[in-house]
Design an enzyme around this catalytic site. Structure first.
Site, PDB file in Angstrom:
ATOM      1  N   THR A 147     -15.283 -37.536  -2.690  1.00  0.00           N
ATOM      2  CA  THR A 147     -15.126 -38.882  -3.250  1.00  0.00           C
ATOM      3  C   THR A 147     -15.793 -39.010  -4.621  1.00  0.00           C
ATOM      4  OG1 THR A 147     -15.878 -41.167  -2.960  1.00  0.00           O
ATOM      5  CG2 THR A 147     -17.129 -39.510  -1.798  1.00  0.00           C
ATOM      6  N   ASP A 148     -15.294 -39.940  -5.428  1.00  0.00           N
ATOM      7  CA  ASP A 148     -15.925 -40.197  -6.731  1.00  0.00           C
ATOM      8  C   ASP A 148     -17.322 -40.802  -6.573  1.00  0.00           C
ATOM      9  OD1 ASP A 148     -15.273 -42.780  -5.890  1.00  0.00           O
ATOM     10  OD2 ASP A 148     -14.124 -43.315  -7.674  1.00  0.00           O
ATOM     11  N   GLU A 149     -17.639 -41.293  -5.362  1.00  0.00           N
ATOM     12  CA  GLU A 149     -18.949 -41.927  -5.159  1.00  0.00           C
ATOM     13  C   GLU A 149     -20.107 -40.944  -5.297  1.00  0.00           C
ATOM     14  OE1 GLU A 149     -19.905 -44.675  -2.173  1.00  0.00           O
ATOM     15  OE2 GLU A 149     -17.909 -45.535  -2.059  1.00  0.00           O
ATOM     16  N   TYR A 172     -23.774 -42.991   2.764  1.00  0.00           N
ATOM     17  CA  TYR A 172     -22.434 -42.380   2.817  1.00  0.00           C
ATOM     18  C   TYR A 172     -22.255 -41.394   1.667  1.00  0.00           C
ATOM     19  CZ  TYR A 172     -17.495 -41.937   1.598  1.00  0.00           C
ATOM     20  OH  TYR A 172     -16.270 -41.432   1.221  1.00  0.00           O
ATOM     21  N   LYS A 176     -21.743 -37.252   1.614  1.00  0.00           N
ATOM     22  CA  LYS A 176     -20.580 -36.574   1.028  1.00  0.00           C
ATOM     23  C   LYS A 176     -21.037 -35.583  -0.052  1.00  0.00           C
ATOM     24  CE  LYS A 176     -16.708 -37.327   1.797  1.00  0.00           C
ATOM     25  NZ  LYS A 176     -15.752 -36.812   2.812  1.00  0.00           N
TER      26      LYS A 176
HETATM   27  P1  NAD Z   1     -11.136 -43.356   7.850  1.00  0.00           P
HETATM   28  O1  NAD Z   1     -12.463 -43.911   8.225  1.00  0.00           O
HETATM   29  O2  NAD Z   1      -9.955 -44.263   7.816  1.00  0.00           O
HETATM   30  O3  NAD Z   1     -10.756 -42.153   8.842  1.00  0.00           O
HETATM   31  C1  NAD Z   1     -11.702 -41.202   9.250  1.00  0.00           C
HETATM   32  C2  NAD Z   1     -11.066 -40.380  10.375  1.00  0.00           C
HETATM   33  O4  NAD Z   1     -12.014 -39.344  10.734  1.00  0.00           O
HETATM   34  C3  NAD Z   1     -10.782 -41.182  11.634  1.00  0.00           C
HETATM   35  O5  NAD Z   1      -9.527 -40.822  12.164  1.00  0.00           O
HETATM   36  C4  NAD Z   1     -11.906 -40.778  12.590  1.00  0.00           C
HETATM   37  O6  NAD Z   1     -11.550 -40.862  13.963  1.00  0.00           O
HETATM   38  C5  NAD Z   1     -12.136 -39.338  12.159  1.00  0.00           C
HETATM   39  N1  NAD Z   1     -13.492 -38.859  12.486  1.00  0.00           N
HETATM   40  C6  NAD Z   1     -14.667 -39.504  12.255  1.00  0.00           C
HETATM   41  N2  NAD Z   1     -15.691 -38.767  12.741  1.00  0.00           N
HETATM   42  C7  NAD Z   1     -15.160 -37.633  13.256  1.00  0.00           C
HETATM   43  C8  NAD Z   1     -15.698 -36.485  13.884  1.00  0.00           C
HETATM   44  N3  NAD Z   1     -17.024 -36.373  14.087  1.00  0.00           N
HETATM   45  N4  NAD Z   1     -14.874 -35.495  14.283  1.00  0.00           N
HETATM   46  C9  NAD Z   1     -13.521 -35.611  14.092  1.00  0.00           C
HETATM   47  N5  NAD Z   1     -12.943 -36.691  13.528  1.00  0.00           N
HETATM   48  C10 NAD Z   1     -13.747 -37.690  13.107  1.00  0.00           C
HETATM   49  O7  NAD Z   1     -11.367 -42.641   6.447  1.00  0.00           O
HETATM   50  P2  NAD Z   1     -10.410 -42.550   5.171  1.00  0.00           P
HETATM   51  O8  NAD Z   1     -10.600 -43.746   4.344  1.00  0.00           O
HETATM   52  O9  NAD Z   1      -9.070 -42.137   5.612  1.00  0.00           O
HETATM   53  O10 NAD Z   1     -11.114 -41.331   4.409  1.00  0.00           O
HETATM   54  C11 NAD Z   1     -10.796 -39.998   4.720  1.00  0.00           C
HETATM   55  C12 NAD Z   1     -11.610 -39.066   3.840  1.00  0.00           C
HETATM   56  O11 NAD Z   1     -11.344 -39.348   2.462  1.00  0.00           O
HETATM   57  C13 NAD Z   1     -13.106 -39.209   4.020  1.00  0.00           C
HETATM   58  O12 NAD Z   1     -13.678 -37.928   4.009  1.00  0.00           O
HETATM   59  C14 NAD Z   1     -13.555 -40.021   2.812  1.00  0.00           C
HETATM   60  O13 NAD Z   1     -14.878 -39.683   2.450  1.00  0.00           O
HETATM   61  C15 NAD Z   1     -12.560 -39.584   1.764  1.00  0.00           C
HETATM   62  N6  NAD Z   1     -12.238 -40.545   0.702  1.00  0.00           N
HETATM   63  C16 NAD Z   1     -11.815 -41.821   1.021  1.00  0.00           C
HETATM   64  C17 NAD Z   1     -11.452 -42.690  -0.007  1.00  0.00           C
HETATM   65  C18 NAD Z   1     -10.961 -44.101   0.288  1.00  0.00           C
HETATM   66  O14 NAD Z   1     -10.767 -44.893  -0.632  1.00  0.00           O
HETATM   67  N7  NAD Z   1     -10.721 -44.465   1.546  1.00  0.00           N
HETATM   68  C19 NAD Z   1     -11.516 -42.278  -1.348  1.00  0.00           C
HETATM   69  C20 NAD Z   1     -11.963 -40.983  -1.635  1.00  0.00           C
HETATM   70  C21 NAD Z   1     -12.313 -40.132  -0.596  1.00  0.00           C
HETATM   71  O1  DAU Z   2     -14.632 -44.621  -4.324  1.00  0.00           O
HETATM   72  C1  DAU Z   2     -14.158 -43.997  -3.187  1.00  0.00           C
HETATM   73  C2  DAU Z   2     -14.752 -44.664  -1.963  1.00  0.00           C
HETATM   74  O2  DAU Z   2     -14.112 -45.930  -1.857  1.00  0.00           O
HETATM   75  C3  DAU Z   2     -14.567 -43.868  -0.684  1.00  0.00           C
HETATM   76  O3  DAU Z   2     -15.278 -42.674  -0.787  1.00  0.00           O
HETATM   77  C4  DAU Z   2     -15.066 -44.669   0.527  1.00  0.00           C
HETATM   78  O4  DAU Z   2     -14.789 -43.960   1.728  1.00  0.00           O
HETATM   79  C5  DAU Z   2     -14.355 -45.994   0.557  1.00  0.00           C
HETATM   80  O5  DAU Z   2     -14.875 -46.783   1.593  1.00  0.00           O
HETATM   81  C6  DAU Z   2     -14.507 -46.723  -0.772  1.00  0.00           C
HETATM   82  O6  DAU Z   2     -15.873 -47.166  -0.965  1.00  0.00           O
HETATM   83  P1  DAU Z   2     -16.214 -48.608  -1.605  1.00  0.00           P
HETATM   84  O7  DAU Z   2     -17.540 -49.019  -1.162  1.00  0.00           O
HETATM   85  O8  DAU Z   2     -15.908 -48.618  -3.057  1.00  0.00           O
HETATM   86  O9  DAU Z   2     -15.044 -49.459  -0.877  1.00  0.00           O
HETATM   87  P2  DAU Z   2     -15.036 -50.886  -0.148  1.00  0.00           P
HETATM   88  O10 DAU Z   2     -13.612 -51.193   0.126  1.00  0.00           O
HETATM   89  O11 DAU Z   2     -16.003 -50.955   0.973  1.00  0.00           O
HETATM   90  O12 DAU Z   2     -15.539 -51.854  -1.300  1.00  0.00           O
HETATM   91  C7  DAU Z   2     -14.868 -51.950  -2.549  1.00  0.00           C
HETATM   92  C8  DAU Z   2     -15.662 -52.934  -3.407  1.00  0.00           C
HETATM   93  O13 DAU Z   2     -15.504 -54.249  -2.877  1.00  0.00           O
HETATM   94  C9  DAU Z   2     -17.156 -52.669  -3.431  1.00  0.00           C
HETATM   95  O14 DAU Z   2     -17.660 -53.002  -4.711  1.00  0.00           O
HETATM   96  C10 DAU Z   2     -17.707 -53.646  -2.385  1.00  0.00           C
HETATM   97  C11 DAU Z   2     -16.763 -54.819  -2.486  1.00  0.00           C
HETATM   98  N1  DAU Z   2     -16.498 -55.561  -1.219  1.00  0.00           N
HETATM   99  C12 DAU Z   2     -16.120 -54.855  -0.124  1.00  0.00           C
HETATM  100  C13 DAU Z   2     -15.824 -55.489   1.057  1.00  0.00           C
HETATM  101  C14 DAU Z   2     -15.425 -54.705   2.281  1.00  0.00           C
HETATM  102  C15 DAU Z   2     -16.566 -56.941  -1.195  1.00  0.00           C
HETATM  103  O15 DAU Z   2     -16.886 -57.594  -2.205  1.00  0.00           O
HETATM  104  N2  DAU Z   2     -16.276 -57.573  -0.011  1.00  0.00           N
HETATM  105  C16 DAU Z   2     -15.918 -56.916   1.108  1.00  0.00           C
HETATM  106  O16 DAU Z   2     -15.684 -57.564   2.164  1.00  0.00           O
END
Ligand code: NAD
Ligand code: DAU
Length: 363
Positions: A147-149, A172, A176
């Site tokens: 992730t970019d985080e 988190y 990562k």
């Molecule tokens: P999500 O939370 O929707 O899904 C996570 C999945 O992993 C679920 O199906 C869960 O059951 C499974 N899981 C959790 N713990 C586990 C374990 N111990 N063993 C096996 N499976 C397990 O997550 P997402 O948003 O789809 O993100 C997927 C990946 O992409 C993550 O690694 C996250 O860090 C990365 N990522 C997410 C974003 C975003 O914006 N959502 C952006 C960049 C990177």
């Molecule tokens: O940047 C990539 C990341 O983006 C991934 O690695 C993470 O898995 C994913 O959860 C996401 O992280 P963020 O913290 O950026 O996403 P989130 O949707 O939780 O929040 C986006 C922004 O909105 C953040 O600045 C917090 C704010 N927020 C979030 C929620 C859920 C609110 O203001 N209100 C809310 O209810």
């Protein structure tokens, strides 16, 4: 542990090893948001690939995300925990995958602030166990979905490049970043073939309603308050999940081993501007917006420089943000049943835990 034991045999009987496109891909976390989109993408694009979805089915793992492909002969679900060596060993022995695409993670920042331990267990130890068995089974490529985080909050107009130091600020992102370091070790010490992908915020269908965009759309559809953390001026860069899936596929097949690839769109929004834009599209009044107590350690801005993947692998985002957002609003509007099924007792207590206290403290 296997939920489809009989079809596991069919899975290999229907094998066509003479086809050079044949690949066995072990996807971890394939029942989550991005993983399920990725599996659907692979199944549609590569009729000869075999996909194993290895997922613990935590609160975020939802088999309703996969109903459209669950009966496909090239797909099998394995319920298992990446942090449990026995589960991982059995899966590798049974399926001997060519590629591993590692999505499985605890993925929500707010949850990590409440309980960091499970984030270390799944995201760090789980990644190491996956790497260990990938090495033992001579996997051709291990792709880490990072992730970019991991770069932390980015100041001014800067963008993080792949060579920038890691500077995570919450449990988190620290977990990562630690996993990314173990990928480096796998490459440097053990000579494993790996890639790390660091993408910006994704949005799309099947995203769990704990992340900003599905919270906004889901709450707006149900007439509930829309919580904005702090002053709403934090900035995120947004990408449609299908563009991310294409980047992951490209890196898996063509990425140079050992390399890290940032994936971003340059499409940046202040949270409040994005929320107002979504509500305007939905024709819902802004008075649902409710400013709440800020997230602890809230990163102000994420931003990645994605010139490397564009120049070296020819990737670029293809989904226009506005069109993507329209599609996603329509998807959630037509899938209220999907949200309602999630919004059970556990979700309600999570929601109360995260938001009620925040709301009370701002009054
Ligand atoms: P999500 O939370 O929707 O899904 C996570 C999945 O992993 C679920 O199906 C869960 O059951 C499974 N899981 C959790 N713990 C586990 C374990 N111990 N063993 C096996 N499976 C397990 O997550 P997402 O948003 O789809 O993100 C997927 C990946 O992409 C993550 O690694 C996250 O860090 C990365 N990522 C997410 C974003 C975003 O914006 N959502 C952006 C960049 C990177
Ligand atoms: O940047 C990539 C990341 O983006 C991934 O690695 C993470 O898995 C994913 O959860 C996401 O992280 P963020 O913290 O950026 O996403 P989130 O949707 O939780 O929040 C986006 C922004 O909105 C953040 O600045 C917090 C704010 N927020 C979030 C929620 C859920 C609110 O203001 N209100 C809310 O209810």
């Amino acid at each position: 542990m296997y939920s489809k034991t009989e079809s596991t045999f069919e899975f290999f009987d229907s094998d066509n090893t003479s086809n050079k496109e044949h690949k066995i891909i072990l996807v971890t976390g394939g029942a989550g948001f991005i993983g399920s989109n990725f599996i659907r993408y692979l199944i549609e694009k590569y009729p000869n690939f075999k996909i194993i979805n290895f997922d613990k089915l935590t609160y975020a793992g939802n088999l309703n995300n996969l109903t459209t492909i669950e009966d496909n002969a090239n797909y099998v679900l394995v319920k298992g925990d990446v942090a449990n060596s026995k589960d991982v060993k059995t899966a590798f022995e049974q399926f001997n995958p060519d590629y591993v695409v590692h999505f499985a993670a605890e993925s929500h920042v707010d949850k990590s602030i409440l309980n960091p331990d499970i984030f270390l267990q799944t995201n760090v130890l789980g990644t190491q166990i996956m790497l260990n068995y990938s090495r033992e089974h001579k996997v051709k490529k291990f792709v880490q979905v990072s992730t970019d985080e991991v770069y932390g909050s980015i100041t001014g107009d800067l963008k993080a490049t792949e060579n920038d130091p890691l500077s995570p600020n919450n449990p988190y992102s620290a977990s990562k970043a630690s996993a990314d370091m173990m990928l480096r070790v796998a490459f440097q010490t053990y000579g494993q073939r790996i890639n790390v992908i660091r993408a910006c915020n994704n949005f799309g269908s099947y995203q769990f309603p704990e992340k900003l965009i599905p919270v906004v759309i889901g709450n707006a559809l149900r007439g509930m308050d829309i919580p904005i953390y702090g002053d709403g001026k934090n900035i995120r860069e947004w990408m449609h999940v299908e563009d991310h899936c294409k980047a992951i596929d490209l890196v898996m097949q063509e990425g140079v081993s050992g390399e890290i690839y940032n994936v971003g769109t340059g499409n940046k929004w202040k949270n409040i501007d994005l929320v107002e834009y979504i509500l305007e599209k939905m024709k819902i009044k802004n008075d649902l917006i409710s400013y709440v107590l800020d997230r602890q350690g809230h990163d102000m801005r994420y931003s990645v420089d994605s010139r490397k993947i564009r120049k070296e692998l020819g990737w670029k985002p293809q989904i226009d943000f506005e069109e993507g957002l329209d599609k996603v609003i329509t998807w959630y509007t037509n899938h209220m049943d999907w949200i309602e099924e999630i919004a059970n007792g556990t979700y309600i207590s999570y929601y109360d835990n995260i938001y009620k206290k925040r709301m009370l403290e701002t009054q």
